[in-house]
Design a protein around this motif. Structure first.
Motif, PDB file in Angstrom:
ATOM      1  N   VAL A 286       0.858  -1.184   0.000  1.00 47.31           N
ATOM      2  CA  VAL A 286       0.000   0.000   0.000  1.00 47.31           C
ATOM      3  C   VAL A 286       0.891   1.230   0.000  1.00 47.31           C
ATOM      4  CG1 VAL A 286      -1.823   1.238   1.195  1.00 47.31           C
ATOM      5  CG2 VAL A 286      -1.741  -1.258   1.312  1.00 47.31           C
ATOM      6  N   ARG A 287       0.858   1.984  -1.084  1.00 49.36           N
ATOM      7  CA  ARG A 287       1.710   3.172  -1.218  1.00 49.36           C
ATOM      8  C   ARG A 287       0.916   4.403  -0.801  1.00 49.36           C
ATOM      9  NH1 ARG A 287       4.718   6.596  -0.658  1.00 49.36           N
ATOM     10  NH2 ARG A 287       6.194   7.556  -2.119  1.00 49.36           N
ATOM     11  N   ALA A 288       1.230   4.928   0.371  1.00 53.29           N
ATOM     12  CA  ALA A 288       0.547   6.109   0.887  1.00 53.29           C
ATOM     13  C   ALA A 288       1.467   6.800   1.878  1.00 53.29           C
ATOM     14  CB  ALA A 288      -0.769   5.743   1.551  1.00 53.29           C
ATOM     15  N   ASP A 289       1.481   8.116   1.857  1.00 53.07           N
ATOM     16  CA  ASP A 289       2.268   8.904   2.803  1.00 53.07           C
ATOM     17  C   ASP A 289       1.349   9.723   3.689  1.00 53.07           C
ATOM     18  OD1 ASP A 289       4.674   7.990   1.762  1.00 53.07           O
ATOM     19  OD2 ASP A 289       4.894   9.679   0.375  1.00 53.07           O
ATOM     20  N   ALA A 290       1.907  10.162   4.811  1.00 56.40           N
ATOM     21  CA  ALA A 290       1.182  11.050   5.724  1.00 56.40           C
ATOM     22  C   ALA A 290       2.169  12.063   6.290  1.00 56.40           C
ATOM     23  CB  ALA A 290       0.532  10.251   6.852  1.00 56.40           C
ATOM     24  N   SER A 291       1.694  13.274   6.493  1.00 56.40           N
ATOM     25  CA  SER A 291       2.496  14.329   7.114  1.00 56.40           C
ATOM     26  C   SER A 291       1.547  15.458   7.487  1.00 56.40           C
ATOM     27  CB  SER A 291       3.575  14.840   6.155  1.00 56.40           C
ATOM     28  OG  SER A 291       2.990  15.601   5.113  1.00 56.40           O
ATOM     29  N   VAL A 292       2.083  16.503   8.102  1.00 55.52           N
ATOM     30  CA  VAL A 292       1.246  17.662   8.428  1.00 55.52           C
ATOM     31  C   VAL A 292       0.667  18.260   7.156  1.00 55.52           C
ATOM     32  CG1 VAL A 292       1.255  19.996   9.372  1.00 55.52           C
ATOM     33  CG2 VAL A 292       2.459  18.168  10.574  1.00 55.52           C
ATOM     34  N   GLU A 293       1.505  18.362   6.109  1.00 57.38           N
ATOM     35  CA  GLU A 293       1.049  18.958   4.859  1.00 57.38           C
ATOM     36  C   GLU A 293       0.106  18.025   4.102  1.00 57.38           C
ATOM     37  OE1 GLU A 293       4.274  18.664   5.752  1.00 57.38           O
ATOM     38  OE2 GLU A 293       4.520  20.745   6.439  1.00 57.38           O
ATOM     39  N   ILE A 294       0.445  16.751   4.043  1.00 55.34           N
ATOM     40  CA  ILE A 294      -0.358  15.774   3.293  1.00 55.34           C
ATOM     41  C   ILE A 294      -1.644  15.431   4.045  1.00 55.34           C
ATOM     42  CG2 ILE A 294      -0.383  13.410   2.385  1.00 55.34           C
ATOM     43  CD1 ILE A 294       2.659  13.669   2.026  1.00 55.34           C
ATOM     44  N   GLY A 295      -1.570  15.422   5.371  1.00 53.45           N
ATOM     45  CA  GLY A 295      -2.695  14.977   6.176  1.00 53.45           C
ATOM     46  C   GLY A 295      -2.601  13.487   6.461  1.00 53.45           C
ATOM     47  N   MET A 296      -3.568  12.977   7.200  1.00 52.33           N
ATOM     48  CA  MET A 296      -3.573  11.570   7.596  1.00 52.33           C
ATOM     49  C   MET A 296      -4.612  10.743   6.848  1.00 52.33           C
ATOM     50  SD  MET A 296      -1.160  11.523   9.827  1.00 52.33           S
ATOM     51  CE  MET A 296      -1.390   9.865  10.470  1.00 52.33           C
ATOM     52  N   GLY A 297      -5.431  11.425   6.013  1.00 56.28           N
ATOM     53  CA  GLY A 297      -6.576  10.748   5.405  1.00 56.28           C
ATOM     54  C   GLY A 297      -6.221   9.566   4.520  1.00 56.28           C
ATOM     55  N   HIS A 298      -5.132   9.688   3.733  1.00 59.26           N
ATOM     56  CA  HIS A 298      -4.739   8.594   2.852  1.00 59.26           C
ATOM     57  C   HIS A 298      -4.428   7.342   3.667  1.00 59.26           C
ATOM     58  CE1 HIS A 298      -4.384  11.328  -0.589  1.00 59.26           C
ATOM     59  NE2 HIS A 298      -3.810  12.173   0.250  1.00 59.26           N
ATOM     60  N   ARG A 299      -3.654   7.523   4.704  1.00 58.89           N
ATOM     61  CA  ARG A 299      -3.265   6.382   5.524  1.00 58.89           C
ATOM     62  C   ARG A 299      -4.470   5.775   6.251  1.00 58.89           C
ATOM     63  NH1 ARG A 299       1.886   4.494   7.297  1.00 58.89           N
ATOM     64  NH2 ARG A 299       1.635   3.068   9.054  1.00 58.89           N
ATOM     65  N   VAL A 300      -5.353   6.620   6.741  1.00 59.41           N
ATOM     66  CA  VAL A 300      -6.514   6.121   7.488  1.00 59.41           C
ATOM     67  C   VAL A 300      -7.406   5.253   6.603  1.00 59.41           C
ATOM     68  CG1 VAL A 300      -8.663   6.817   8.612  1.00 59.41           C
ATOM     69  CG2 VAL A 300      -6.516   7.952   9.208  1.00 59.41           C
ATOM     70  N   ARG A 301      -7.730   5.731   5.388  1.00 62.25           N
ATOM     71  CA  ARG A 301      -8.623   4.933   4.545  1.00 62.25           C
ATOM     72  C   ARG A 301      -7.927   3.681   4.031  1.00 62.25           C
ATOM     73  NH1 ARG A 301      -9.927   8.787  -0.715  1.00 62.25           N
ATOM     74  NH2 ARG A 301      -7.824   8.989  -1.566  1.00 62.25           N
ATOM     75  N   CYS A 302      -6.596   3.753   3.851  1.00 60.17           N
ATOM     76  CA  CYS A 302      -5.873   2.551   3.447  1.00 60.17           C
ATOM     77  C   CYS A 302      -5.824   1.525   4.581  1.00 60.17           C
ATOM     78  CB  CYS A 302      -4.463   2.905   2.995  1.00 60.17           C
ATOM     79  SG  CYS A 302      -4.401   3.663   1.348  1.00 60.17           S
ATOM     80  N   GLN A 303      -5.801   1.993   5.817  1.00 63.83           N
ATOM     81  CA  GLN A 303      -5.854   1.067   6.946  1.00 63.83           C
ATOM     82  C   GLN A 303      -7.172   0.293   6.968  1.00 63.83           C
ATOM     83  OE1 GLN A 303      -4.986   3.930  10.030  1.00 63.83           O
ATOM     84  NE2 GLN A 303      -2.879   3.205  10.258  1.00 63.83           N
ATOM     85  N   ALA A 304      -8.255   0.955   6.545  1.00 61.48           N
ATOM     86  CA  ALA A 304      -9.537   0.247   6.434  1.00 61.48           C
ATOM     87  C   ALA A 304      -9.452  -0.851   5.384  1.00 61.48           C
ATOM     88  CB  ALA A 304     -10.643   1.238   6.080  1.00 61.48           C
ATOM     89  N   LEU A 305      -8.792  -0.560   4.266  1.00 60.97           N
ATOM     90  CA  LEU A 305      -8.599  -1.576   3.225  1.00 60.97           C
ATOM     91  C   LEU A 305      -7.729  -2.718   3.719  1.00 60.97           C
ATOM     92  CD1 LEU A 305      -8.035   0.046  -0.305  1.00 60.97           C
ATOM     93  CD2 LEU A 305      -9.771  -1.622   0.373  1.00 60.97           C
ATOM     94  N   ILE A 306      -6.663  -2.390   4.428  1.00 57.72           N
ATOM     95  CA  ILE A 306      -5.774  -3.421   4.958  1.00 57.72           C
ATOM     96  C   ILE A 306      -6.535  -4.361   5.882  1.00 57.72           C
ATOM     97  CG2 ILE A 306      -3.888  -3.749   6.620  1.00 57.72           C
ATOM     98  CD1 ILE A 306      -2.434  -1.456   5.264  1.00 57.72           C
ATOM     99  N   HIS A 307      -7.381  -3.793   6.727  1.00 60.71           N
ATOM    100  CA  HIS A 307      -8.183  -4.637   7.630  1.00 60.71           C
ATOM    101  C   HIS A 307      -9.061  -5.591   6.833  1.00 60.71           C
ATOM    102  CE1 HIS A 307     -11.532  -5.696  10.329  1.00 60.71           C
ATOM    103  NE2 HIS A 307     -10.647  -5.553  11.302  1.00 60.71           N
ATOM    104  N   ALA A 308      -9.652  -5.092   5.745  1.00 59.65           N
ATOM    105  CA  ALA A 308     -10.532  -5.934   4.933  1.00 59.65           C
ATOM    106  C   ALA A 308      -9.744  -7.023   4.210  1.00 59.65           C
ATOM    107  CB  ALA A 308     -11.301  -5.073   3.931  1.00 59.65           C
ATOM    108  N   PHE A 309      -8.579  -6.706   3.683  1.00 58.94           N
ATOM    109  CA  PHE A 309      -7.762  -7.712   2.995  1.00 58.94           C
ATOM    110  C   PHE A 309      -7.211  -8.746   3.980  1.00 58.94           C
ATOM    111  CE2 PHE A 309      -7.677  -4.838  -0.673  1.00 58.94           C
ATOM    112  CZ  PHE A 309      -7.724  -5.756  -1.715  1.00 58.94           C
ATOM    113  N   THR A 310      -6.882  -8.296   5.173  1.00 57.84           N
ATOM    114  CA  THR A 310      -6.374  -9.223   6.183  1.00 57.84           C
ATOM    115  C   THR A 310      -7.406 -10.303   6.505  1.00 57.84           C
ATOM    116  OG1 THR A 310      -4.983  -7.486   7.122  1.00 57.84           O
ATOM    117  CG2 THR A 310      -5.406  -9.398   8.497  1.00 57.84           C
ATOM    118  N   ALA A 311      -8.677  -9.951   6.443  1.00 60.24           N
ATOM    119  CA  ALA A 311      -9.739 -10.932   6.685  1.00 60.24           C
ATOM    120  C   ALA A 311      -9.725 -12.050   5.658  1.00 60.24           C
ATOM    121  CB  ALA A 311     -11.103 -10.241   6.696  1.00 60.24           C
TER     122      ALA A 311
END
Length: 329
Positions: free
Chosen positions: A5-30
């Protein structure tokens, strides 16, 4: 099966990309997939020790060739860069919001908004039924008491530092401080000043909460940034006045505001002279809607009808089924 999963997070980028990708990771892990983030070395402070850190695209491409699937959630990737990545890993899922990068190839493309893409995308996953929310959003308490709070949440980093001036304006307008709940991200700007202001004015405040659903369930209305939180608030049925803090939030607001479950005030393109005016406009909007119970009920029903919280599961199921069918063939 392995996915990067290619996603970055920072003050400028924000955390949203990582947060929604974490939801995907949880689903794939299942489905017993092994999942790992790939993060630019520059943003290591916002990553996890389990992430794979890279300094060059070549390093990423090398790793992409060694897995079954790559998920890309990154605005810095132009159509040309996506096409180059596709050459190294054609099993590519691109997450998109704006549809402003031109045509690019992908096996799958996910956009929770209604957008049209070229035939280079083999399987578009389009619309709010694919909004990526964490599992907690499917576990709502139907028996809780009526919500009474105004939730203020300006994203994981609050990039424009809006929380404190909004609080100042709300208090100056006479809004009841006991009805305000502030939620700060772990990396929010001016966090210390915001917390101090809340303590001085009897305002409830939380920071770095891992599960935001209890606070959203208690929210009669919200003031929020309009990133991925938009879909979370819709799922929870919270009428919201959104503060647009980035250009990539434009299209989601263009599609959701006309549905009349939310309002918006734009801040990302505001000059210093208009900044205070926009703060006042947002607070005036909140005060006018706070006692409009008829609008609130209609807005709640509309919002809940848009997002059911199962988007990540749908995406993982679709892609997993593809690999199962390919292995059978």
């Amino acid at each position: 099966m392995k996915v990067l999963v290619r996603a970055d997070a920072s003050v400028e980028i924000g955390m949203g990309h990582r947060v929604r990708c974490q939801a995907l990771i949880h689903a794939f892990t299942a489905f017993d997939w092994h999942c790992q983030f790939v993060v630019d070395q520059r943003y290591q402070a916002f990553g996890s020790p389990d992430d794979c850190f890279v300094e060059t695209e070549a390093q990423f491409w090398q790793r992409a060739e060694q897995v079954d699937l790559v998920i890309l959630d990154h605005y810095a990737y132009s159509a040309d860069l996506i096409a180059m990545l596709y050459q190294h890993q054609p099993n590519l899922l691109v997450l998109d919001d704006m549809n402003d990068r031109g045509d690019f190839p992908a096996k799958w493309l996910l956009n929770p908004l209604q957008q049209n893409y070229s035939k280079l995308v083999e399987c578009p996953l389009i619309g709010s039924r694919y909004a990526l929310l964490r599992p907690a959003f499917q576990q709502q308490d139907e028996n809780q008491s009526p919500p009474e709070q105004l939730l203020i949440t300006l994203g994981g980093t609050d990039p424009l530092a809006l929380t404190l001036p909004i609080l100042n304006a709300l208090v100056a307008s006479g809004f009841a401080t006991e009805c305000i709940q502030v939620l700060l991200g772990a990396n929010a700007k001016q966090a210390e000043q915001v917390i101090a202001f809340c303590l001085q004015n009897g305002i409830a405040v939380e920071q770095g909460v891992s599960d935001v659903t209890p606070l959203m369930q208690q929210a009669k209305m919200a003031i929020s940034a309009a990133g991925g939180t938009l879909f979370e608030l819709a799922c929870m049925g919270v009428p919201t006045v959104f503060a647009q803090v980035a250009d990539n939030q434009t299209r989601s607001l263009e599609q959701h505001v006309p549905l009349n479950w939310c309002r918006s005030v734009r801040f990302d393109n505001v000059s210093d002279t208009l900044y205070a005016q926009r703060i006042g406009q947002l607070v005036e909007e909140v005060n006018s809607l706070w006692s409009d119970t008829e609008w609130q009920q209609t807005a709640r029903n509309t919002a809940r009808s848009l997002v059911d919280g199962a988007g990540a599961e749908r995406v993982a199921q679709t892609i997993h089924a593809y690999f199962v069918s390919e292995s059978i063939l």
